[in-house]
Design an enzyme around this catalytic site. Sequence first.
Site, PDB file in Angstrom:
ATOM      1  N   GLU A 107       0.827  -1.198   0.000  1.00 14.46           N
ATOM      2  CA  GLU A 107       0.000   0.000   0.000  1.00 14.46           C
ATOM      3  C   GLU A 107       0.870   1.261   0.000  1.00 14.46           C
ATOM      4  O   GLU A 107       0.905   2.032   0.953  1.00 14.46           O
ATOM      5  CB  GLU A 107      -0.955  -0.046   1.203  1.00 14.46           C
ATOM      6  CG  GLU A 107      -1.931  -1.207   1.083  1.00 14.46           C
ATOM      7  CD  GLU A 107      -2.690  -1.514   2.366  1.00 14.46           C
ATOM      8  OE1 GLU A 107      -3.425  -2.509   2.378  1.00 14.46           O
ATOM      9  OE2 GLU A 107      -2.554  -0.769   3.352  1.00 14.46           O
ATOM     10  N   HIS A 123      -3.641   3.379   5.288  1.00 11.08           N
ATOM     11  CA  HIS A 123      -3.689   2.190   4.425  1.00 11.08           C
ATOM     12  C   HIS A 123      -4.060   2.570   2.997  1.00 11.08           C
ATOM     13  O   HIS A 123      -4.392   3.709   2.721  1.00 11.08           O
ATOM     14  CB  HIS A 123      -4.766   1.213   4.935  1.00 11.08           C
ATOM     15  CG  HIS A 123      -4.371   0.436   6.144  1.00 11.08           C
ATOM     16  ND1 HIS A 123      -4.114  -0.907   6.119  1.00 11.08           N
ATOM     17  CD2 HIS A 123      -4.185   0.828   7.421  1.00 11.08           C
ATOM     18  CE1 HIS A 123      -3.794  -1.312   7.331  1.00 11.08           C
ATOM     19  NE2 HIS A 123      -3.824  -0.282   8.151  1.00 11.08           N
ATOM     20  N   GLU A 149      -8.185   4.751   4.574  1.00 14.83           N
ATOM     21  CA  GLU A 149      -8.014   3.975   3.351  1.00 14.83           C
ATOM     22  C   GLU A 149      -7.965   4.922   2.156  1.00 14.83           C
ATOM     23  O   GLU A 149      -8.879   5.710   1.952  1.00 14.83           O
ATOM     24  CB  GLU A 149      -9.202   3.020   3.167  1.00 14.83           C
ATOM     25  CG  GLU A 149      -9.379   1.998   4.292  1.00 14.83           C
ATOM     26  CD  GLU A 149      -8.500   0.767   4.113  1.00 14.83           C
ATOM     27  OE1 GLU A 149      -7.645   0.769   3.209  1.00 14.83           O
ATOM     28  OE2 GLU A 149      -8.674  -0.191   4.899  1.00 14.83           O
TER      29      GLU A 149
HETATM   30 ZN   LIG Z   1      -3.924  -2.153   4.435  1.00  8.88          ZN
END
Ligand SMILES: [Zn+2]
Length: 1122
Positions: free
Chosen positions: A804, A898, A981
């Site tokens: 990531e 992330h 995210e």
């Molecule tokens: Zn992750």
Amino acid sequence: MTDSPSSSSGLEVLLSTLQNAGDVESTLNILSVLDELLSAGTDRRIYYMISKGGSEALLTALVNTARCFSPNYTILLPLLHLLAKVGHRDRRIGMKAEDAGAVVLTLNLLKQNLKNAKRAAACLWVIQVFASSVSTANLIGENCGLDVIYRLIPHYTTKNLHTIKAAINAFAAVLCTKANVCLVVSKGYISGLLRLYEDWHCKDTHHVAIAIRHALLRCLHKVTYSTAGREAFFSLGGLRLIYQTTQTCLMNKALSCLVEPSVQLMRKCLPKTRLPLTSDLSAYSFPIPGRPRSDLHVNIAFGDSCGDSDEEEPEKNQETENNNFDEDLEIDLNKLRHRPEPDRPKEALAQYNVFCPELYHDFQAQQQFALEALLLPHYNTWYSQWYVIPELDLGSETEKSSAASSSDEEDELCYSSSPHGSQIHGTDPFQGKYSKGAAQSDSRDFHIRSTVLGTSPSFRTTPKDSRGDNFLHQNGHGHNDEEETGDESCHQTIIDRLLERNASCIPHHDPKLYRSAASKTKSIPDFNILGFPDFWGHLPPQGHETMAPRKPNVQRQKVLEDVQRFLNKDDIINKVIFDVNDSSLQCPSDSTESLKFFSKFECGNLRKAVQVRRYEYDLILNADVNSCQNSQWFYFEVSNMEPGVPYRFNIINCEKTNSQFNYGMQPVLYSVREALEGRPHWVRTGTEICYYRNHFCPVRGSKTANFYTLTFSVTFKHSEDVCYLAYHYPYSYSALKAHLKVLQKSVDPAKVFFRQQTLCGSLAENSCPLVTITACPASRGWKDLHQLRNRTYIVLTGRVHPGESNASWVMKGTLEFLCSNDPVAQSLRETFVFKIIPILNPDGVINGTNRCNLNSEDLNRQWSKPDPVLSPTIYHTKGFLYYLNSIGRTPLVYCDYHGHSRKKNVFLYGCSVKETLWQSAVDTVGVKEDPGYRTIPKTLDRIAPAFSFNSCNYLVEKSRSATARVVVWREIGVLRSYTMESTYNGCDQGIYKGLQLGTKELQEMGLKFCHSLLSVSKDVKTLYSRRLINHIDLDHNTLDHTSNDCYEDDEPPCVEEIEYFKDCPTLKGADLDSDVNNNMECSDEDDECEEEHQRNSFSPSHQNSMKTRLYHLISQTSIGTE
Ligand SMILES: [Zn+2]
């Protein structure tokens, strides 16, 4: 819809009359009225009737009527028709039919009427509908139903087409069970079906029977559900037959509906092929402390369900996950509220006090310290090498690896302050510094160089030291010493000159610092080459990059090319041209016929490259270290290209079931030549991108395990170039180390308290940096020091999942902003103490893994009980959080950065007891909760263009109980504990709608996250709010930005199927209805219309008056309301 007893009585009276078998006339009238009623409205009427026992009533009537010695087809036929329509919408019709004893009975009716097309069709539709339940389908199979139906499928004819279609559809429907598929395969029906398809395809020249051909394809799909079926299909020449028929279909528009099912059928039936590797296990292995090497394989059975997505959640089986979603929620209030005892004794926390230097620091030296830094000499001499990593001097710079060693790096750092230090930030690169003429001359020189030495090796290889310990020599690349030496010095001159001119062009990047940092980075393969882009640096290109439009039928075209590999092998090369385990393949001869690949540098991931055709390559990614899974991240070098030719790349061992590559995402490319000409950009690249399931399977283990292909085409601009391709913008561990040094040098030490310490060492003994950023006190007065020592703590972490890299770019934005002179940043520093651990998984990042640490564990599943030896970074991050807790400085906000591969936009996951309970419809009366966890996401929704509030959720799932977010919330007691995210792709809302996110936008997100912290600080509000909020508003015209609704989870379906699990051509209710309706009209077919004759014997006026009464009766029901 009302549902009172009185209102439903009309329908119920009708249904009960129907079951009790009145006279023929009234039964017919009831059926006719029901049919008219049900045909007029939408399906809701039918569902209503089903809810009122309509299916049971029709089944009872069917059984009662058909049981007679001589069944009355005048009633039976409309009854079967109605049953087909209603049953098609009743999910439980199969079971109901079994209970009523109607299954075998209908099959017997069919056997009695094989010669009567109309009756047979009616029976076939009902059988098709009954077969929706597995046990019913098996019952039909056990009673020879498949044989009976199969015999009704003739070779090409123009007669009774709708009966033939009904037979094929019923055959396909009954094949919904394993047992029935086995039966059909063992009886050799596949060969028959193929012949039938070929016959109809060849003879149906006027295309009047497309529906028949479509239905036959559906049968072929069903019979190839089993491995035996697929093997039979292939060995009987099915692939070639379908390929050839598809070619005809592609040329004729009328046949276009046959192409997609044909393509999916072929894709499914390509023979399973093992990956061309010797082992599924990663090419890189690492000895785990306390575990014998032979145990390595114990953990890694292929297909086990250890965390395997790049998000926070496991996602291998999306459907299962969705189905079990509610079960996964923690709905036990006591468990939600429960705060476990700390996982270690209080004494173990004292070691972390060194990580709060701001609390003990005597700011006396601050001014003096800053002064000294300015007076110190510049860079050490960087010898004369450019981007080969210098030999490690182990004696002087061993990284400390135990916790609390706190190797405070500031001293060492300050001595290497750059002569360019003042130019590093805020410079506008290339403006007036690097003229076009110079760029051209440099790149010309450079290209002459690369012609002499061959492109890619020359780019990256110079002697490791003056002894001539040379990469080229090690690999037997044939050049003599003299030439080598001469070339090297020439090469170095060019590079030195280039570096000289470019050194400070990229903000916050310094190639020399990068190389210095990389020399201390410990990798499993012992990388001695730098990836050029990481070394040279990346500058975001001007403007935005839109999502790539998906070319129509791109998957179809790619699959057809894949199929040709099996049918036409003439142009297939199948030559291994790169293997990370085989050094003889890493510098192949200077063939112009193939590309060259390389991946042995930090973050690199490419295990093997196979040239399939002249311009097509299959690429295999390396599994995570000590594992045989999690391949998704890629980063490799490619050279020796012909310009202007599209090359097709297939990454053939991807593991996720779907990807944003199907929805506008592109990989990224970096061209060395472009960089040398003043455009050092990672750019989105690739056309004809798609992601689909392929025919490869692991080397060992089950052949049913699946891989997916990411395919894309790249047309290179230059010859004599070296390019890099990656899944997403790379951000290496060494880049972080260099970046932290640059940052440290960029801040005014009198104002900004910036400390980089080593939290602990990783398994491979790379240091895990912990950064402290806050404001120095305005004075050493009691009041200012008191304010400093009572600041609120914010803890940020990132990159626990190495693939990531977007998380690192967001983190880069956060770090740069917090170190900047921006007034908001200044206020934030004065209000908060930031504790930042930018890379929680250094080893994973370095070695190019996608998901895990070196122990093949997902570190974001270790937070409950982290092992100090196996998961040191998690163990000590948690320990440090416990420590903050123990000294009364529980962080106000915790956020773990992330990346998310399946969704667009940027969003947060948080934790809320109430929302978790609501989601499961658990009563929350009396549950009290501070709603403050919503403040940051709400603020971000207003100020951050990429952010989508609607994608956030705050649910506590059992499966994520060991993630950072949940553990920090539950065990450390941080109300605002988040996972942030970021998409790999782009946005589908807001001002970035339709755009892919670049590093600029990702960094902006990191900055906006800092801005949003203003919303949770009371201090800032009172002291500065007006000025700062104004500042934000003026700078960014996005205050009005609020995200629109976006897709809750995955994307809308692609035009083409990604998966072929489902029956390819699905049967729609309306199709069946129209077939049935056609059958009810007196057909033009040659069988006697006996039923019509009988029905007509009732006088129309009589019928009508009867119907009127029935309508009156039924009008009390509300089934007409929609
Ligand atoms: Zn992750």
